[in-house]
Motif scaffolding. Structure first.
Motif, mmCIF file in Angstrom:
data_model
loop_
_atom_site.group_PDB
_atom_site.id
_atom_site.type_symbol
_atom_site.label_atom_id
_atom_site.label_comp_id
_atom_site.label_asym_id
_atom_site.label_seq_id
_atom_site.Cartn_x
_atom_site.Cartn_y
_atom_site.Cartn_z
ATOM 1 N N SER A 94 46.401 48.548 47.829
ATOM 2 C CA SER A 94 47.459 49.559 47.730
ATOM 3 C C SER A 94 47.996 49.735 46.311
ATOM 4 O O SER A 94 48.522 50.800 45.960
ATOM 5 N N ALA A 95 47.852 48.702 45.475
ATOM 6 C CA ALA A 95 48.383 48.788 44.110
ATOM 7 C C ALA A 95 47.384 49.405 43.134
ATOM 8 O O ALA A 95 47.704 49.612 41.963
ATOM 9 N N ILE A 96 46.169 49.684 43.596
ATOM 10 C CA ILE A 96 45.131 50.213 42.719
ATOM 11 C C ILE A 96 45.199 51.743 42.706
ATOM 12 O O ILE A 96 45.093 52.390 43.751
ATOM 13 N N ASP A 97 45.377 52.314 41.511
ATOM 14 C CA ASP A 97 45.380 53.770 41.400
ATOM 15 C C ASP A 97 44.184 54.247 40.577
ATOM 16 O O ASP A 97 43.386 53.449 40.079
ATOM 17 N N HIS A 98 44.091 55.564 40.427
ATOM 18 C CA HIS A 98 42.945 56.163 39.742
ATOM 19 C C HIS A 98 42.858 55.689 38.282
ATOM 20 O O HIS A 98 41.764 55.398 37.781
ATOM 21 N N ALA A 186 36.365 42.532 40.566
ATOM 22 C CA ALA A 186 36.971 41.304 40.049
ATOM 23 C C ALA A 186 38.010 41.630 38.980
ATOM 24 O O ALA A 186 39.092 41.025 38.940
ATOM 25 N N ASP A 187 37.692 42.591 38.110
ATOM 26 C CA ASP A 187 38.625 42.965 37.051
ATOM 27 C C ASP A 187 39.911 43.549 37.635
ATOM 28 O O ASP A 187 41.007 43.311 37.106
ATOM 29 N N LEU A 188 39.800 44.277 38.732
ATOM 30 C CA LEU A 188 40.968 44.887 39.367
ATOM 31 C C LEU A 188 41.698 43.912 40.296
ATOM 32 O O LEU A 188 42.779 44.236 40.816
ATOM 33 N N GLY A 189 41.096 42.744 40.513
ATOM 34 C CA GLY A 189 41.739 41.716 41.327
ATOM 35 C C GLY A 189 41.648 41.917 42.818
ATOM 36 O O GLY A 189 42.359 41.264 43.588
ATOM 37 N N VAL A 190 40.740 42.809 43.247
ATOM 38 C CA VAL A 190 40.647 43.090 44.692
ATOM 39 C C VAL A 190 39.239 42.869 45.241
ATOM 40 O O VAL A 190 39.012 42.992 46.441
#
Length: 295
Positions: A94-98, A186-190
């Motif tokens: 949910s915290a990941i945006d474009h 992995a870089d985005l943590g998800v």
């Protein structure tokens, strides 16, 4: 004798590259068949298959750049870094945006160091990495330098649990798109894995010109001369020069060029691959004088 040349094949999902080779052997009536550039069973798209004497050209094709169309799923990791594996972990996206996705992709564009997936076909002490993993061994592969010259986002689709990112990638030979999906997640943590992969180009060869598995028997072959000239560029030689090159002699080069070239005789046949030194050139790989695809 079976005709020599290169088949452009659109590999379907669910079979291996070796399966395509086996089908090509039956379809073309020869065991002298090989391919350049493995595609995983999940992947579809362009596979270049060499038949008869044209298998000698595969070594020059393997190193060509590739273009892929793919879908990366963010929010899940799998045991194989693609949809063929079991889901290991699911993470809230949910915290990941474009903007975050684009920033992550930017980090994976250009010259990068990449650790291939542990279920790749890379050999470790003579045995495929995926075979060692399936046998329960712990496999640690070395990082390799690859070049991602284009990594474009085509579409982003979100649901409650995951984000699917459609991308197109231009990359150097040896790049693992599964590893790009894994590393972006992995870089985005998800976490992330690949759910779709299609190879659309190998060098200048286009999947739009490829045949399906059902068309292997009747498909026209690209001649060795056509393929070698496309990959390396061609140099026209006289019948006399062609004869001397086939006999292993060093001859005067018709014009200046750098690197390897395809030597083409007056009949349009591939004599071999030549390299220039000073004002002369010599063949580093010869084709038979009497080729099955003589026209």
């Amino acid at each position: 004798m079976a005709e020599s040349g290169i088949l452009l094949v659109d590999k379907p999902q669910g079979i291996t590259s070796h399966d395509v080779v086996a089908k090509s052997r039956r379809a073309r009536g020869t065991r002298k068949v090989g391919h350049a550039g493995t595609l995983d069973p999940m992947a579809t798209g362009l596979l270049l298959v060499g038949v008869q004497d044209a298998t000698r050209l595969l070594t020059y094709i393997v190193g060509l750049g590739k273009t892929y169309s793919a879908t990366i799923r963010l929010g899940q990791t799998t045991t194989t870094d693609d949809a063929d594996g079991d889901v290991r972990e699911s993470t809230d996206v949910s915290a990941i945006d474009h903007a975050a996705i684009l920033a992550g992709i930017a980090k994976l564009t250009g010259e990068i160091s990449q650790v291939p997936s542990t279920v790749s076909a890379i050999k470790v002490d003579g045995k495929r990495a995926y075979d060692r993993v399936r046998a329960g061994e712990e496999v640690v592969l070395k990082a390799r330098d690859v070049t991602i010259s284009r990594f474009d986002v085509i579409d982003v689709r979100c649901d409650e649990n995951t984000i699917d990112v459609d991308v197109e990638v231009d990359c150097s030979s040896g790049t693992y798109i599964r590893a790009l999906a894994r590393d972006l997640g992995a870089d985005l943590g998800v976490g992330g894995h690949l759910t779709r992969l299609r190879r659309t180009h190998i060098g200048l060869f286009d999947v739009a010109d490829a045949v399906t598995i059902d068309g292997l028997e009747d498909a026209p072959l690209l001649t060795p001369a056509e393929v070698a000239s496309t990959v390396l560029g061609g140099v026209q030689v006289t019948e006399e020069l062609a004869r001397d090159l086939r006999h292993g002699k060093r001859v005067d080069a018709p014009h200046r060029f750098e690197g390897a070239r395809a030597a083409i005789d007056p009949a349009g046949r591939l004599v071999g691959i030549v390299e220039r030194r000073g004002a002369t050139m010599k063949s580093t790989m010869n084709m038979p004088e009497h080729q099955e695809n003589d026209r």
